[in-house]
Design an enzyme around this catalytic site. Structure first.
Site, PDB file in Angstrom:
ATOM      1  N   HIS A  44       1.089  -1.095   0.060  1.00  0.00           N
ATOM      2  CA  HIS A  44      -0.149  -0.275  -0.273  1.00  0.00           C
ATOM      3  C   HIS A  44       0.844   1.201   0.257  1.00  0.00           C
ATOM      4  O   HIS A  44       1.716   1.226   0.571  1.00  0.00           O
ATOM      5  CB  HIS A  44      -0.650  -0.223   1.041  1.00  0.00           C
ATOM      6  CG  HIS A  44      -0.358   0.688   2.560  1.00  0.00           C
ATOM      7  ND1 HIS A  44      -0.602   2.066   2.721  1.00  0.00           N
ATOM      8  CD2 HIS A  44       0.479  -0.374   3.343  1.00  0.00           C
ATOM      9  CE1 HIS A  44       0.825   1.850   4.150  1.00  0.00           C
ATOM     10  NE2 HIS A  44       1.244   0.050   4.695  1.00  0.00           N
ATOM     11  N   CYS A  45       0.243   2.219  -0.376  1.00  0.00           N
ATOM     12  CA  CYS A  45       0.740   3.780  -0.420  1.00  0.00           C
ATOM     13  C   CYS A  45      -0.246   4.254   0.231  1.00  0.00           C
ATOM     14  O   CYS A  45      -0.826   3.736   1.154  1.00  0.00           O
ATOM     15  CB  CYS A  45       1.175   4.295  -1.638  1.00  0.00           C
ATOM     16  SG  CYS A  45       0.617   3.695  -2.739  1.00  0.00           S
ATOM     17  N   GLN A  46      -0.305   5.756  -0.122  1.00  0.00           N
ATOM     18  CA  GLN A  46      -1.001   6.528   0.187  1.00  0.00           C
ATOM     19  C   GLN A  46      -2.958   6.132  -0.129  1.00  0.00           C
ATOM     20  O   GLN A  46      -3.526   5.820   0.724  1.00  0.00           O
ATOM     21  CB  GLN A  46      -0.939   7.735   0.138  1.00  0.00           C
ATOM     22  CG  GLN A  46      -2.134   9.202   1.392  1.00  0.00           C
ATOM     23  CD  GLN A  46      -1.724   9.421   1.853  1.00  0.00           C
ATOM     24  OE1 GLN A  46      -0.991   8.267   3.585  1.00  0.00           O
ATOM     25  NE2 GLN A  46      -0.913  10.742   2.581  1.00  0.00           N
ATOM     26  N   CYS A 101      -0.361   9.746  -4.075  1.00  0.00           N
ATOM     27  CA  CYS A 101      -1.670   8.755  -4.293  1.00  0.00           C
ATOM     28  C   CYS A 101      -0.492   7.200  -4.418  1.00  0.00           C
ATOM     29  O   CYS A 101      -0.990   6.448  -4.965  1.00  0.00           O
ATOM     30  CB  CYS A 101      -1.343   8.258  -6.143  1.00  0.00           C
ATOM     31  SG  CYS A 101      -3.193   9.915  -6.167  1.00  0.00           S
TER      32      CYS A 101
END
Length: 379
Positions: free
Chosen positions: A256-258, A379
């Site tokens: 995951h990222c943001q 993102c």
């Protein structure tokens, strides 16, 4: 080893009842080779089948010569070893719907795969499944694996102020592979979501998303920003090895990222390209079908294109495919220990890539203009 087969003139057909008996009575010594594209195979295939494929670049580089097993079975070392050792009593090839061996084209993947088998596994009996996957699935759906969709978690909301997940991204993490999931910071902040999905490890591809449950899951942080000047490719090695380590322990990892759009999607694409030996366009479409809002930034796409060119070059001959890639060499122990801490400030390793792609190289279908979300930061 025998000479390459001239074509499919002497290829024997196998009908569905015979294959069912063979799988039931001697399944361990029968190898099913799915000769369709990676996307078709991923959408559904016969249980236990291995994807054999020959993309256009591999075909061109072969220049009419028989392909190697490394080229047609790039993602399954165990199958190649067993073929060369004569441990399979039969190999059954199938495509989408070819009715019998007489209808197989000389330039088809079935023909090219059979030629590779004749060259390097000449003592194994080779058959064509009559009617292909289409008929098999129609008559024996219980013996096939189909892509499953995860239920929507409608109870999720965007109340997590630090996550800033877009409103349109309120479902759960999506399954890319049985051990690999892609999602957002919101998903990573919900323990009930992680537990329901069976997540055991998280790969946090951001510099500012917190690691909420360090005592409950294994974490690794890749501190990169969603900026086209960032060198995310320098982290491909460590990310791929981390995912492999989770898989080896029978776990599941959430990348995951943001927002689960650019950085984490880039890592998932790199993993598919390396481990499944697929081109960027195939990997992109594969992930996009599962998470439609993915959109790596322009710089990341350039680095993925260069990664693709390096990986495809290693499949041009068996020796290069079997050797340790100069692109993804062994991981250093020092970087491993330093990067596992949450929020680690470890400097990124030196990148093996030199990014010099002109703008015209990148397919516009991959870029951000399809989604207004991609103009936003984080993102």
């Amino acid at each position: 080893m025998g000479e390459p087969c001239p074509g499919t003139e002497d290829l024997c057909g196998m009908d569905l009842p015979v294959l069912k008996r063979l799988l039931r009575d001697d399944g361990a010594r029968c190898l099913l080779l799915d000769c369709r594209s990676f996307l078709a195979f991923s959408a559904g295939h016969i249980r236990g089948a291995v994807n054999a494929r020959c993309n256009s670049i591999v075909r061109r580089r072969a220049k009419g010569a028989a392909l190697s097993l490394e080229q047609v079975l790039p993602g399954d070392e165990d199958a190649r070893r067993r073929l060369r050792s004569g441990l399979y009593s039969a190999v059954v090839l199938y495509d989408e719907r070819t009715a019998d061996a007489d209808a197989v084209r000389r330039d088809s993947t079935v023909t090219l795969v059979r030629q590779a088998l004749c060259t390097e596994a000449s003592d194994t009996e080779i058959y064509l499944l009559q009617g292909g996957y289409e008929r098999f699935f129609t008559e024996c759906p219980e013996l096939c694996l189909r892509t499953k969709s995860l239920p929507s978690l409608s109870s999720l909301d965007s109340s997590c102020s630090s996550c800033r997940t877009p409103h349109r991204d309120q479902g759960g993490p999506v399954e890319i592979l049985p051990f690999l999931y892609l999602g957002s910071a919101l998903h990573a902040s919900r323990k009930e979501v992680l537990d329901a999905t069976g997540i055991s490890a998280l790969l946090n591809v951001s510099a500012d998303c917190p690691c909420h449950f360090q005592g409950d899951y294994q974490y690794k942080c890749i501190p990169v920003e969603d900026n086209h000047k960032e060198d995310i490719s320098s982290w491909f090695l460590e990310a791929i090895q981390f995912i492999d380590s989770v898989r080896a322990s029978s776990g599941r990892v959430l990348v995951h990222c943001q927002a689960g759009i650019s950085r984490s999607a880039t890592i998932c694409l790199a993993y598919l390209m390396k481990r499944k030996r697929v081109r960027l366009d195939e990997a992109f479409e594969f992930v996009r079908r599962r998470r439609s809002i993915i959109s790596p930034n322009f710089g990341f796409m350039g680095q993925l294109l260069q990664f693709e060119s390096q990986l495809l070059a290693t499949t041009s001959c068996a020796a290069a495919a079997a050797a340790v890639s100069p692109l993804l060499g062994p991981k250093s122990s020092s970087s491993s220990s330093a990067s596992t801490a949450a929020g680690s400030a470890t400097a990124p390793p030196a990148s093996p890539f030199i990014f010099s792609f002109p703008v015209s190289v990148v397919n516009s279908a991959y870029l951000h203009h399809h989604s207004p979300l991609t103009t936003s930061p984080g993102c």
